[in-house]
Enzyme design. Sequence first.
Site, PDB file in Angstrom:
ATOM      1  N   GLY A  87       0.809  -1.200   0.000  1.00  0.00           N
ATOM      2  CA  GLY A  87       0.000   0.000   0.000  1.00  0.00           C
ATOM      3  C   GLY A  87       0.850   1.261   0.000  1.00  0.00           C
ATOM      4  O   GLY A  87       1.985   1.275   0.470  1.00  0.00           O
ATOM      5  N   SER A  88       0.298   2.331  -0.536  1.00  0.00           N
ATOM      6  CA  SER A  88       0.959   3.636  -0.469  1.00  0.00           C
ATOM      7  C   SER A  88       0.766   4.216   0.934  1.00  0.00           C
ATOM      8  O   SER A  88       0.035   3.673   1.760  1.00  0.00           O
ATOM      9  CB  SER A  88       0.383   4.574  -1.527  1.00  0.00           C
ATOM     10  OG  SER A  88       0.629   4.074  -2.826  1.00  0.00           O
ATOM     11  N   ASP A 133      54.325  55.815  43.172  1.00  0.00           N
ATOM     12  CA  ASP A 133      53.550  55.662  44.408  1.00  0.00           C
ATOM     13  C   ASP A 133      53.556  54.231  44.922  1.00  0.00           C
ATOM     14  O   ASP A 133      52.820  53.899  45.845  1.00  0.00           O
ATOM     15  CB  ASP A 133      52.104  56.123  44.183  1.00  0.00           C
ATOM     16  CG  ASP A 133      51.437  55.430  43.000  1.00  0.00           C
ATOM     17  OD1 ASP A 133      52.072  54.536  42.410  1.00  0.00           O
ATOM     18  OD2 ASP A 133      50.289  55.789  42.675  1.00  0.00           O
ATOM     19  N   LYS A 166       5.560  -8.142   2.526  1.00  0.00           N
ATOM     20  CA  LYS A 166       5.277  -7.975   3.956  1.00  0.00           C
ATOM     21  C   LYS A 166       4.123  -8.896   4.348  1.00  0.00           C
ATOM     22  O   LYS A 166       3.194  -9.118   3.564  1.00  0.00           O
ATOM     23  CB  LYS A 166       4.925  -6.516   4.261  1.00  0.00           C
ATOM     24  CG  LYS A 166       6.060  -5.547   3.963  1.00  0.00           C
ATOM     25  CD  LYS A 166       5.761  -4.141   4.461  1.00  0.00           C
ATOM     26  CE  LYS A 166       4.547  -3.526   3.796  1.00  0.00           C
ATOM     27  NZ  LYS A 166       4.720  -3.390   2.322  1.00  0.00           N
ATOM     28  N   HIS A 175      -0.336   0.739   9.338  1.00  0.00           N
ATOM     29  CA  HIS A 175      -1.542   1.058   8.574  1.00  0.00           C
ATOM     30  C   HIS A 175      -2.563   1.815   9.414  1.00  0.00           C
ATOM     31  O   HIS A 175      -3.764   1.762   9.139  1.00  0.00           O
ATOM     32  CB  HIS A 175      -2.173  -0.220   8.013  1.00  0.00           C
ATOM     33  CG  HIS A 175      -1.294  -0.954   7.077  1.00  0.00           C
ATOM     34  ND1 HIS A 175      -0.584  -2.080   7.428  1.00  0.00           N
ATOM     35  CD2 HIS A 175      -0.974  -0.694   5.782  1.00  0.00           C
ATOM     36  CE1 HIS A 175       0.123  -2.499   6.391  1.00  0.00           C
ATOM     37  NE2 HIS A 175      -0.087  -1.682   5.387  1.00  0.00           N
TER      38      HIS A 175
END
Length: 560
Positions: free
Chosen positions: A58-59, A389, A111, A223
Amino acid sequence: MLLMYMKLINSVDSCVDEALCGLVRASGGLALLRGHRVVLRSDPSNLRGKVALLSGGGSGHEPAHGGYVGAGMLSAAVAGGVFASPPPASILAAVLALHDAGASGVLLIVKNYTGDRLNFGLAAEQARNHGVAVDMVIVADDCAFDQPSKAGRRGLCGTVLIHKLAGALAEEGRSLDQIVSKMTEVLKGIGTLGVSLSPCSVPGCRPSFDLPPGDMELGLGIHGEPGIKRSKVASADEVVKAMLDHMTNPASQSHLPLTTGDTVVLCVNNLGALSCLEMAVVTRAAINSLENRGVAVARTMSGSFMTSLEMAGVSLTLMKADPETLRLFDTKTGAPAWPNLSAASVSGRDYVTDPPTSSTPPQDTLEKICSTLLEKQEELNSLDRAAGDGDCGNTHAQAARAVREWLQGHAVPGRPGEMLSALAGLVQEKMGGSSGALYSLFLTAAAGHMTDGRSDAAAWAGAVHAGTQAMSRYGGMLDALSPAVDELMSLRAAPPADHMAVLQAAVQKAASGAEATRSLTARAGRASYIAAERVTQPDPGAVAVAAIFRAVLETLQEQE
Protein backbone atom coordinates in the site's frame (compact mmCIF):
# COMPACT_ATOMS: atom_id res chain seq x y z
CA MET A 1 -11.88 19.80 13.16
CA LEU A 2 -11.55 19.22 9.40
CA LEU A 3 -8.20 21.01 9.40
CA MET A 4 -6.74 18.19 11.48
CA TYR A 5 -7.11 15.84 8.53
CA MET A 6 -6.08 18.26 5.78
CA LYS A 7 -3.21 17.21 3.54
CA LEU A 8 -1.32 19.12 0.89
CA ILE A 9 -2.65 17.18 -2.09
CA ASN A 10 -4.71 17.96 -5.17
CA SER A 11 -7.32 15.25 -4.66
CA VAL A 12 -7.83 12.04 -2.75
CA ASP A 13 -8.25 10.06 -5.96
CA SER A 14 -5.08 11.29 -7.69
CA CYS A 15 -2.62 11.62 -4.79
CA VAL A 16 -0.99 8.18 -5.18
CA ASP A 17 -0.40 8.52 -8.94
CA GLU A 18 0.88 12.06 -8.56
CA ALA A 19 3.23 11.02 -5.74
CA LEU A 20 4.69 8.22 -7.87
CA CYS A 21 5.11 10.65 -10.75
CA GLY A 22 6.89 13.11 -8.46
CA LEU A 23 9.27 10.40 -7.25
CA VAL A 24 10.14 9.29 -10.78
CA ARG A 25 10.44 12.82 -12.19
CA ALA A 26 12.94 13.66 -9.44
CA SER A 27 15.20 10.67 -10.12
CA GLY A 28 16.86 9.90 -13.44
CA GLY A 29 17.27 6.26 -12.43
CA LEU A 30 13.52 5.52 -12.24
CA ALA A 31 10.68 5.07 -14.69
CA LEU A 32 6.93 4.35 -14.55
CA LEU A 33 5.30 1.33 -16.16
CA ARG A 34 2.54 2.77 -18.31
CA GLY A 35 -0.94 1.91 -17.13
CA HIS A 36 0.20 0.64 -13.73
CA ARG A 37 1.40 1.98 -10.40
CA VAL A 38 4.79 0.39 -10.91
CA VAL A 39 8.18 2.07 -10.50
CA LEU A 40 10.99 0.44 -12.50
CA ARG A 41 14.71 0.90 -12.88
CA SER A 42 15.32 3.03 -15.96
CA ASP A 43 18.26 0.77 -17.01
CA PRO A 44 16.49 -2.57 -17.63
CA SER A 45 19.37 -3.86 -19.77
CA ASN A 46 21.50 -4.10 -16.60
CA LEU A 47 19.11 -6.75 -15.24
CA ARG A 48 19.99 -9.25 -17.94
CA GLY A 49 21.14 -12.55 -16.47
CA LYS A 50 20.52 -11.42 -12.89
CA VAL A 51 17.72 -12.01 -10.41
CA ALA A 52 15.26 -9.11 -10.33
CA LEU A 53 13.68 -8.00 -7.05
CA LEU A 54 10.08 -6.82 -6.81
CA SER A 55 8.40 -5.51 -3.67
CA GLY A 56 5.56 -3.18 -2.86
CA GLY A 57 2.36 -2.74 -0.94
CA GLY A 58 0.00 0.00 0.00
CA SER A 59 0.96 3.64 -0.47
CA GLY A 60 1.37 5.92 2.53
CA HIS A 61 4.66 4.31 3.62
CA GLU A 62 6.92 6.53 1.55
CA PRO A 63 9.77 6.36 0.75
CA ALA A 64 8.88 2.66 0.75
CA HIS A 65 8.81 1.06 -1.66
CA GLY A 66 9.48 3.09 -4.80
CA GLY A 67 12.36 4.95 -3.17
CA TYR A 68 14.30 1.69 -2.89
CA VAL A 69 14.32 0.96 -6.60
CA GLY A 70 17.81 1.19 -8.04
CA ALA A 71 20.98 -0.75 -8.73
CA GLY A 72 21.84 -2.79 -5.65
CA MET A 73 18.28 -2.83 -4.30
CA LEU A 74 14.87 -3.35 -5.88
CA SER A 75 14.38 -3.73 -9.61
CA ALA A 76 10.76 -2.57 -9.34
CA ALA A 77 8.10 -1.64 -6.81
CA VAL A 78 4.35 -1.85 -7.19
CA ALA A 79 2.03 0.45 -5.26
CA GLY A 80 -1.56 0.06 -4.17
CA GLY A 81 -3.86 2.74 -2.88
CA VAL A 82 -3.15 4.27 0.52
CA PHE A 83 -2.80 1.33 2.95
CA ALA A 84 -4.26 -1.01 0.30
CA SER A 85 -2.54 -3.98 -1.27
CA PRO A 86 -1.73 -3.56 -4.98
CA PRO A 87 -3.85 -5.55 -7.45
CA PRO A 88 -2.49 -8.81 -8.88
CA ALA A 89 -2.69 -7.43 -12.42
CA SER A 90 -0.14 -4.70 -11.66
CA ILE A 91 2.11 -7.12 -9.78
CA LEU A 92 2.04 -9.50 -12.75
CA ALA A 93 2.73 -6.66 -15.18
CA ALA A 94 5.81 -5.73 -13.16
CA VAL A 95 7.04 -9.35 -13.04
CA LEU A 96 6.62 -9.74 -16.82
CA ALA A 97 8.40 -6.43 -17.48
CA LEU A 98 11.40 -7.64 -15.46
CA HIS A 99 11.33 -11.02 -17.20
CA ASP A 100 11.21 -9.35 -20.62
CA ALA A 101 14.26 -7.26 -19.61
CA GLY A 102 16.25 -10.49 -19.40
CA ALA A 103 16.15 -11.20 -15.64
CA SER A 104 17.06 -14.80 -14.82
CA GLY A 105 14.32 -14.93 -12.18
CA VAL A 106 12.14 -12.67 -10.05
CA LEU A 107 12.09 -12.59 -6.25
CA LEU A 108 8.99 -11.13 -4.62
CA ILE A 109 9.68 -9.50 -1.22
CA VAL A 110 6.34 -9.33 0.57
CA LYS A 111 5.28 -7.98 3.96
CA ASN A 112 3.22 -10.41 5.99
CA TYR A 113 -0.28 -8.99 5.53
CA THR A 114 -3.14 -11.11 4.24
CA GLY A 115 -3.88 -8.87 1.27
CA ASP A 116 -0.25 -8.68 0.19
CA ARG A 117 0.29 -12.43 0.53
CA LEU A 118 -2.83 -13.20 -1.50
CA ASN A 119 -2.26 -10.68 -4.27
CA PHE A 120 1.48 -11.25 -4.67
CA GLY A 121 0.89 -15.01 -4.40
CA LEU A 122 -1.74 -14.95 -7.16
CA ALA A 123 0.55 -12.91 -9.39
CA ALA A 124 3.41 -15.35 -8.73
CA GLU A 125 1.25 -18.31 -9.83
CA GLN A 126 0.19 -16.47 -12.95
CA ALA A 127 3.79 -15.56 -13.72
CA ARG A 128 4.88 -19.18 -13.44
CA ASN A 129 2.26 -20.02 -16.03
CA HIS A 130 4.09 -17.55 -18.29
CA GLY A 131 7.32 -19.45 -17.76
CA VAL A 132 8.88 -17.00 -15.28
CA ALA A 133 11.08 -18.33 -12.48
CA VAL A 134 9.48 -16.72 -9.42
CA ASP A 135 9.97 -17.14 -5.69
CA MET A 136 8.77 -15.23 -2.65
CA VAL A 137 10.22 -14.13 0.68
CA ILE A 138 7.74 -13.17 3.41
CA VAL A 139 8.95 -10.55 5.89
CA ALA A 140 7.39 -10.92 9.36
CA ASP A 141 9.51 -8.89 11.76
CA ASP A 142 6.88 -7.49 14.15
CA CYS A 143 7.74 -8.09 17.83
CA ALA A 144 4.54 -6.61 19.28
CA PHE A 145 2.36 -9.62 20.04
CA ASP A 146 3.26 -12.09 22.77
CA GLN A 147 1.02 -14.61 21.05
CA PRO A 148 0.64 -13.75 17.35
CA SER A 149 -2.61 -14.66 15.60
CA LYS A 150 -2.80 -17.33 12.93
CA ALA A 151 -1.82 -14.66 10.39
CA GLY A 152 1.56 -14.44 12.10
CA ARG A 153 3.80 -11.46 12.77
CA ARG A 154 3.31 -8.39 10.60
CA GLY A 155 5.88 -7.14 8.10
CA LEU A 156 7.36 -3.79 9.12
CA CYS A 157 10.51 -1.76 8.55
CA GLY A 158 12.74 -4.83 8.56
CA THR A 159 11.53 -5.24 4.96
CA VAL A 160 13.82 -2.38 3.93
CA LEU A 161 16.85 -4.24 5.24
CA ILE A 162 15.86 -7.30 3.21
CA HIS A 163 15.63 -5.07 0.12
CA LYS A 164 19.22 -4.00 0.73
CA LEU A 165 20.78 -7.40 1.42
CA ALA A 166 18.90 -9.23 -1.33
CA GLY A 167 19.68 -6.41 -3.74
CA ALA A 168 23.38 -6.67 -3.04
CA LEU A 169 23.30 -10.44 -3.67
CA ALA A 170 21.34 -10.00 -6.89
CA GLU A 171 23.80 -7.39 -8.13
CA GLU A 172 26.60 -9.88 -7.53
CA GLY A 173 24.85 -12.41 -9.77
CA ARG A 174 23.69 -14.86 -7.09
CA SER A 175 20.98 -17.32 -8.06
CA LEU A 176 17.36 -17.08 -7.00
CA ASP A 177 17.70 -20.07 -4.69
CA GLN A 178 20.83 -18.64 -3.07
CA ILE A 179 19.17 -15.31 -2.39
CA VAL A 180 16.04 -16.92 -0.93
CA SER A 181 18.11 -19.17 1.29
CA LYS A 182 20.21 -16.30 2.61
CA MET A 183 17.21 -14.02 3.26
CA THR A 184 15.34 -16.80 5.05
CA GLU A 185 18.31 -17.15 7.37
CA VAL A 186 18.67 -13.39 7.93
CA LEU A 187 14.96 -12.94 8.71
CA LYS A 188 15.34 -15.10 11.82
CA GLY A 189 17.44 -12.32 13.31
CA ILE A 190 15.29 -9.26 12.49
CA GLY A 191 12.78 -7.65 14.85
CA THR A 192 10.79 -4.40 14.81
CA LEU A 193 8.59 -2.56 17.30
CA GLY A 194 6.83 0.79 16.95
CA VAL A 195 5.49 3.44 19.30
CA SER A 196 3.44 6.51 18.46
CA LEU A 197 2.18 9.69 20.07
CA SER A 198 -0.57 10.19 17.50
CA PRO A 199 -2.72 8.32 15.00
CA CYS A 200 -2.65 9.04 11.28
CA SER A 201 -5.41 9.71 8.78
CA VAL A 202 -5.88 8.32 5.28
CA PRO A 203 -6.52 11.18 2.82
CA GLY A 204 -10.20 12.10 3.03
CA CYS A 205 -10.80 10.16 6.26
CA ARG A 206 -10.82 10.78 9.98
CA PRO A 207 -7.87 9.67 12.17
CA SER A 208 -7.49 5.91 12.38
CA PHE A 209 -7.93 5.85 16.16
CA ASP A 210 -8.33 8.26 19.07
CA LEU A 211 -5.31 8.95 21.24
CA PRO A 212 -5.70 11.51 24.04
CA PRO A 213 -2.90 14.09 24.45
CA GLY A 214 -0.18 12.74 26.71
CA ASP A 215 -0.80 9.10 25.78
CA MET A 216 1.21 6.84 23.49
CA GLU A 217 0.59 3.51 21.77
CA LEU A 218 3.17 0.71 21.91
CA GLY A 219 3.34 -2.01 19.29
CA LEU A 220 1.22 -0.39 16.59
CA GLY A 221 1.44 -1.31 12.91
CA ILE A 222 2.05 0.85 9.84
CA HIS A 223 -1.54 1.06 8.57
CA GLY A 224 -2.99 3.28 11.27
CA GLU A 225 -4.07 0.39 13.50
CA PRO A 226 -3.72 0.96 17.26
CA GLY A 227 -1.06 -0.74 19.32
CA ILE A 228 -1.13 -3.47 21.91
CA LYS A 229 -0.65 -1.22 24.93
CA ARG A 230 -1.47 2.38 25.79
CA SER A 231 0.42 4.34 28.43
CA LYS A 232 1.43 7.85 29.35
CA VAL A 233 4.21 9.47 27.37
CA ALA A 234 7.54 9.07 29.13
CA SER A 235 11.08 10.29 28.42
CA ALA A 236 12.85 9.11 25.29
CA ASP A 237 15.26 6.99 27.34
CA GLU A 238 12.39 5.30 29.18
CA VAL A 239 10.38 4.69 26.00
CA VAL A 240 13.34 3.19 24.17
CA LYS A 241 14.16 0.93 27.13
CA ALA A 242 10.56 -0.27 27.27
CA MET A 243 10.62 -0.99 23.53
CA LEU A 244 13.84 -3.00 23.69
CA ASP A 245 12.65 -4.86 26.80
CA HIS A 246 9.48 -5.87 24.98
CA MET A 247 11.29 -6.82 21.76
CA THR A 248 13.74 -9.12 23.52
CA ASN A 249 11.47 -10.60 26.21
CA PRO A 250 11.94 -14.40 25.98
CA ALA A 251 8.40 -14.91 27.31
CA SER A 252 6.99 -13.49 24.07
CA GLN A 253 6.55 -15.80 21.08
CA SER A 254 7.52 -12.99 18.73
CA HIS A 255 10.62 -11.78 20.57
CA LEU A 256 14.00 -11.27 18.93
CA PRO A 257 16.61 -13.46 20.68
CA LEU A 258 19.35 -11.04 21.68
CA THR A 259 22.18 -11.77 24.09
CA THR A 260 25.31 -10.08 25.39
CA GLY A 261 28.01 -10.13 22.76
CA ASP A 262 25.64 -9.97 19.78
CA THR A 263 26.24 -7.46 16.99
CA VAL A 264 23.32 -5.65 15.36
CA VAL A 265 22.34 -3.17 12.71
CA LEU A 266 19.98 -0.59 14.23
CA CYS A 267 17.32 1.19 12.19
CA VAL A 268 15.53 4.10 13.87
CA ASN A 269 12.55 4.74 11.60
CA ASN A 270 10.42 7.88 11.69
CA LEU A 271 6.79 6.86 11.26
CA GLY A 272 6.07 10.22 9.69
CA ALA A 273 5.94 13.28 11.89
CA LEU A 274 8.72 13.26 14.47
CA SER A 275 11.17 16.14 14.21
CA CYS A 276 14.79 15.53 13.32
CA LEU A 277 15.70 16.62 16.85
CA GLU A 278 13.46 13.95 18.40
CA MET A 279 14.85 11.33 16.03
CA ALA A 280 18.41 12.14 17.06
CA VAL A 281 17.48 11.90 20.75
CA VAL A 282 15.83 8.51 20.21
CA THR A 283 18.81 7.31 18.17
CA ARG A 284 21.18 8.21 20.99
CA ALA A 285 18.93 6.47 23.51
CA ALA A 286 18.74 3.30 21.40
CA ILE A 287 22.50 3.07 20.87
CA ASN A 288 23.20 3.66 24.57
CA SER A 289 20.57 1.17 25.70
CA LEU A 290 21.87 -1.56 23.40
CA GLU A 291 25.46 -0.97 24.46
CA ASN A 292 24.41 -1.12 28.11
CA ARG A 293 23.03 -4.58 27.37
CA GLY A 294 26.39 -5.65 25.97
CA VAL A 295 25.17 -5.54 22.38
CA ALA A 296 27.50 -3.98 19.80
CA VAL A 297 25.88 -1.62 17.29
CA ALA A 298 27.71 -2.10 14.01
CA ARG A 299 25.64 0.28 11.88
CA THR A 300 22.87 2.77 12.57
CA MET A 301 20.41 4.25 10.11
CA SER A 302 18.11 6.98 11.38
CA GLY A 303 15.43 8.69 9.31
CA SER A 304 12.19 8.04 7.42
CA PHE A 305 12.33 4.61 5.79
CA MET A 306 8.84 3.09 6.13
CA THR A 307 6.34 5.66 7.34
CA SER A 308 2.67 5.66 8.23
CA LEU A 309 1.62 8.94 6.67
CA GLU A 310 1.79 11.68 9.35
CA MET A 311 1.94 9.42 12.40
CA ALA A 312 4.11 11.01 15.14
CA GLY A 313 5.98 7.91 16.11
CA VAL A 314 9.09 5.82 15.68
CA SER A 315 9.94 2.19 15.18
CA LEU A 316 13.13 0.39 16.12
CA THR A 317 14.42 -2.42 13.93
CA LEU A 318 17.30 -4.65 14.98
CA MET A 319 19.07 -7.02 12.62
CA LYS A 320 21.63 -9.43 14.02
CA ALA A 321 24.72 -9.07 11.90
CA ASP A 322 27.84 -11.00 11.00
CA PRO A 323 30.69 -9.90 8.70
CA GLU A 324 28.92 -11.19 5.57
CA THR A 325 25.69 -9.39 6.47
CA LEU A 326 27.60 -6.16 7.04
CA ARG A 327 29.43 -6.57 3.74
CA LEU A 328 26.12 -6.78 1.90
CA PHE A 329 24.67 -3.93 3.95
CA ASP A 330 27.62 -1.68 3.07
CA THR A 331 27.56 -2.24 -0.70
CA LYS A 332 26.64 0.81 -2.75
CA THR A 333 23.20 1.26 -4.22
CA GLY A 334 21.61 3.70 -6.62
CA ALA A 335 18.25 3.65 -4.82
CA PRO A 336 17.35 7.30 -4.08
CA ALA A 337 15.94 6.69 -0.58
CA TRP A 338 18.81 4.65 0.81
CA PRO A 339 20.90 6.84 3.16
CA ASN A 340 24.57 7.57 2.66
CA LEU A 341 25.85 5.56 5.62
CA SER A 342 29.30 5.20 7.10
CA ALA A 343 30.86 1.74 7.03
CA ALA A 344 32.51 2.36 10.41
CA SER A 345 31.22 0.50 13.45
CA VAL A 346 29.10 2.65 15.77
CA SER A 347 30.09 0.86 18.98
CA GLY A 348 33.71 1.02 20.04
CA ARG A 349 34.36 4.26 18.18
CA ASP A 350 35.73 7.31 19.98
CA TYR A 351 33.05 9.77 18.88
CA VAL A 352 34.20 12.76 21.00
CA THR A 353 37.15 14.78 19.73
CA ASP A 354 39.14 16.98 22.06
CA PRO A 355 39.70 20.55 20.85
CA PRO A 356 43.15 20.99 19.32
CA THR A 357 45.96 22.28 21.50
CA SER A 358 46.59 25.73 20.11
CA SER A 359 50.06 27.19 19.59
CA THR A 360 48.66 30.60 20.53
CA PRO A 361 48.43 31.68 24.20
CA PRO A 362 44.95 30.60 25.33
CA GLN A 363 43.95 29.56 28.83
CA ASP A 364 47.17 27.82 29.93
CA THR A 365 49.32 30.77 28.85
CA LEU A 366 47.00 33.30 30.45
CA GLU A 367 47.14 31.32 33.67
CA LYS A 368 50.94 31.41 33.56
CA ILE A 369 50.99 35.16 32.98
CA CYS A 370 48.60 35.71 35.88
CA SER A 371 50.63 33.59 38.30
CA THR A 372 53.85 35.36 37.23
CA LEU A 373 52.40 38.82 37.85
CA LEU A 374 51.03 37.76 41.22
CA GLU A 375 54.43 36.36 42.23
CA LYS A 376 56.10 39.63 41.21
CA GLN A 377 53.60 41.85 43.00
CA GLU A 378 55.95 42.91 45.83
CA GLU A 379 58.99 43.19 43.53
CA LEU A 380 57.10 45.53 41.21
CA ASN A 381 55.77 47.57 44.14
CA SER A 382 59.31 47.93 45.50
CA LEU A 383 60.66 49.11 42.15
CA ASP A 384 57.77 51.55 41.80
CA ARG A 385 58.39 53.09 45.22
CA ALA A 386 61.73 54.46 43.95
CA ALA A 387 60.01 56.80 41.49
CA GLY A 388 56.26 56.49 41.93
CA ASP A 389 53.55 55.66 44.41
CA GLY A 390 54.57 52.05 44.85
CA ASP A 391 51.45 50.38 43.48
CA CYS A 392 52.65 49.00 40.14
CA GLY A 393 52.67 45.45 41.53
CA ASN A 394 49.23 45.89 43.06
CA THR A 395 47.86 47.18 39.75
CA HIS A 396 49.23 44.24 37.78
CA ALA A 397 48.08 41.79 40.47
CA GLN A 398 44.60 43.28 40.33
CA ALA A 399 44.52 42.67 36.58
CA ALA A 400 45.84 39.12 37.06
CA ARG A 401 43.12 38.26 39.56
CA ALA A 402 40.45 39.69 37.27
CA VAL A 403 41.70 37.58 34.36
CA ARG A 404 41.80 34.46 36.54
CA GLU A 405 38.23 35.05 37.67
CA TRP A 406 37.19 35.52 34.05
CA LEU A 407 38.89 32.29 33.04
CA GLN A 408 36.98 30.36 35.70
CA GLY A 409 33.61 31.55 34.45
CA HIS A 410 34.17 31.73 30.71
CA ALA A 411 35.45 29.62 27.85
CA VAL A 412 38.37 31.30 26.12
CA PRO A 413 37.16 32.36 22.66
CA GLY A 414 38.59 30.19 19.92
CA ARG A 415 39.32 33.12 17.62
CA PRO A 416 42.38 35.08 18.81
CA GLY A 417 40.88 38.46 17.93
CA GLU A 418 37.85 37.77 20.10
CA MET A 419 40.06 36.68 23.00
CA LEU A 420 42.21 39.82 22.81
CA SER A 421 39.12 42.05 22.63
CA ALA A 422 37.70 40.38 25.74
CA LEU A 423 40.97 40.89 27.61
CA ALA A 424 41.13 44.52 26.49
CA GLY A 425 37.74 45.24 28.01
CA LEU A 426 38.63 43.35 31.16
CA VAL A 427 41.86 45.22 31.95
CA GLN A 428 40.27 48.55 31.06
CA GLU A 429 37.54 47.88 33.63
CA LYS A 430 39.52 46.12 36.36
CA MET A 431 43.14 47.31 36.15
CA GLY A 432 42.69 51.04 36.15
CA GLY A 433 45.30 53.79 36.01
CA SER A 434 47.63 54.53 33.14
CA SER A 435 48.74 50.89 33.06
CA GLY A 436 45.19 49.73 32.47
CA ALA A 437 44.76 52.22 29.66
CA LEU A 438 48.08 51.19 28.04
CA TYR A 439 47.39 47.45 28.22
CA SER A 440 43.85 47.94 26.94
CA LEU A 441 45.16 50.10 24.10
CA PHE A 442 47.74 47.46 23.20
CA LEU A 443 45.21 44.58 23.30
CA THR A 444 42.57 46.49 21.34
CA ALA A 445 44.98 47.29 18.51
CA ALA A 446 46.33 43.73 18.51
CA ALA A 447 42.78 42.34 18.32
CA GLY A 448 42.02 44.51 15.32
CA HIS A 449 44.99 42.96 13.54
CA MET A 450 43.64 39.40 14.00
CA THR A 451 40.10 39.69 12.67
CA ASP A 452 40.70 37.07 9.97
CA GLY A 453 40.96 34.25 12.53
CA ARG A 454 44.58 33.34 11.78
CA SER A 455 46.62 32.21 14.78
CA ASP A 456 50.03 31.29 13.36
CA ALA A 457 53.30 32.75 14.65
CA ALA A 458 53.49 35.42 11.96
CA ALA A 459 49.94 36.61 12.78
CA TRP A 460 50.77 36.90 16.48
CA ALA A 461 53.97 38.83 15.68
CA GLY A 462 51.97 41.23 13.54
CA ALA A 463 49.39 41.66 16.27
CA VAL A 464 52.03 42.47 18.91
CA HIS A 465 53.59 44.95 16.49
CA ALA A 466 50.21 46.62 15.88
CA GLY A 467 49.64 46.92 19.62
CA THR A 468 53.09 48.42 20.15
CA GLN A 469 52.53 51.01 17.42
CA ALA A 470 49.24 52.03 19.01
CA MET A 471 50.91 52.53 22.39
CA SER A 472 53.66 54.57 20.74
CA ARG A 473 51.14 56.86 19.08
CA TYR A 474 49.58 57.74 22.43
CA GLY A 475 52.72 58.17 24.54
CA GLY A 476 53.41 54.72 25.94
CA MET A 477 56.85 53.86 27.37
CA LEU A 478 58.18 51.02 25.19
CA ASP A 479 61.72 50.48 26.48
CA ALA A 480 61.21 46.75 27.07
CA LEU A 481 58.54 46.13 24.46
CA SER A 482 60.08 47.68 21.34
CA PRO A 483 63.28 45.59 21.23
CA ALA A 484 61.29 42.41 21.79
CA VAL A 485 58.76 43.27 19.09
CA ASP A 486 61.53 44.05 16.60
CA GLU A 487 62.88 40.56 17.22
CA LEU A 488 59.43 38.95 16.97
CA MET A 489 58.86 40.42 13.53
CA SER A 490 61.47 38.03 12.15
CA LEU A 491 58.88 35.27 12.75
CA ARG A 492 57.24 36.34 9.50
CA ALA A 493 60.13 34.89 7.49
CA ALA A 494 61.52 32.28 9.91
CA PRO A 495 60.77 28.58 9.31
CA PRO A 496 58.67 26.86 12.03
CA ALA A 497 61.76 25.08 13.38
CA ASP A 498 63.28 28.47 14.29
CA HIS A 499 60.21 29.96 15.97
CA MET A 500 61.19 29.02 19.51
CA ALA A 501 64.68 30.44 19.07
CA VAL A 502 63.20 33.72 17.84
CA LEU A 503 60.89 33.88 20.86
CA GLN A 504 63.79 33.17 23.21
CA ALA A 505 65.72 36.01 21.62
CA ALA A 506 62.71 38.32 21.99
CA VAL A 507 62.44 37.46 25.69
CA GLN A 508 66.11 38.29 26.15
CA LYS A 509 65.64 41.59 24.34
CA ALA A 510 62.71 42.43 26.62
CA ALA A 511 64.79 41.63 29.73
CA SER A 512 67.73 43.70 28.43
CA GLY A 513 65.40 46.57 27.56
CA ALA A 514 63.92 46.53 31.05
CA GLU A 515 67.36 46.51 32.66
CA ALA A 516 68.44 49.42 30.45
CA THR A 517 65.71 51.62 31.94
CA ARG A 518 67.96 52.12 35.00
CA SER A 519 69.87 54.80 33.10
CA LEU A 520 67.00 56.34 31.15
CA THR A 521 65.28 59.62 31.95
CA ALA A 522 61.54 59.20 32.39
CA ARG A 523 59.51 61.17 29.87
CA ALA A 524 56.03 60.38 31.23
CA GLY A 525 54.29 59.34 34.42
CA ARG A 526 55.16 60.32 38.00
CA ALA A 527 58.82 59.38 37.49
CA SER A 528 59.20 62.27 35.01
CA TYR A 529 58.91 64.70 37.92
CA ILE A 530 61.80 63.15 39.88
CA ALA A 531 65.44 63.99 39.35
CA ALA A 532 67.14 61.42 37.12
CA GLU A 533 70.04 60.86 39.56
CA ARG A 534 67.53 59.63 42.17
CA VAL A 535 66.01 56.99 39.84
CA THR A 536 68.45 54.07 39.84
CA GLN A 537 66.05 51.10 39.62
CA PRO A 538 64.65 49.61 36.39
CA ASP A 539 61.20 50.74 35.35
CA PRO A 540 58.62 48.40 37.00
CA GLY A 541 56.34 48.52 33.95
CA ALA A 542 59.20 47.38 31.73
CA VAL A 543 60.04 44.60 34.20
CA ALA A 544 56.39 43.47 34.12
CA VAL A 545 56.41 43.37 30.30
CA ALA A 546 59.62 41.34 30.30
CA ALA A 547 58.05 38.93 32.83
CA ILE A 548 54.99 38.51 30.61
CA PHE A 549 57.18 37.65 27.63
CA ARG A 550 59.05 35.06 29.68
CA ALA A 551 55.78 33.50 30.92
CA VAL A 552 54.65 33.05 27.32
CA LEU A 553 57.98 31.44 26.41
CA GLU A 554 57.90 29.04 29.37
CA THR A 555 54.35 27.94 28.60
CA LEU A 556 55.14 27.21 24.96
CA GLN A 557 58.25 25.29 26.00
CA GLU A 558 56.12 23.13 28.30
CA GLN A 559 53.73 22.39 25.42
CA GLU A 560 56.50 21.08 23.17
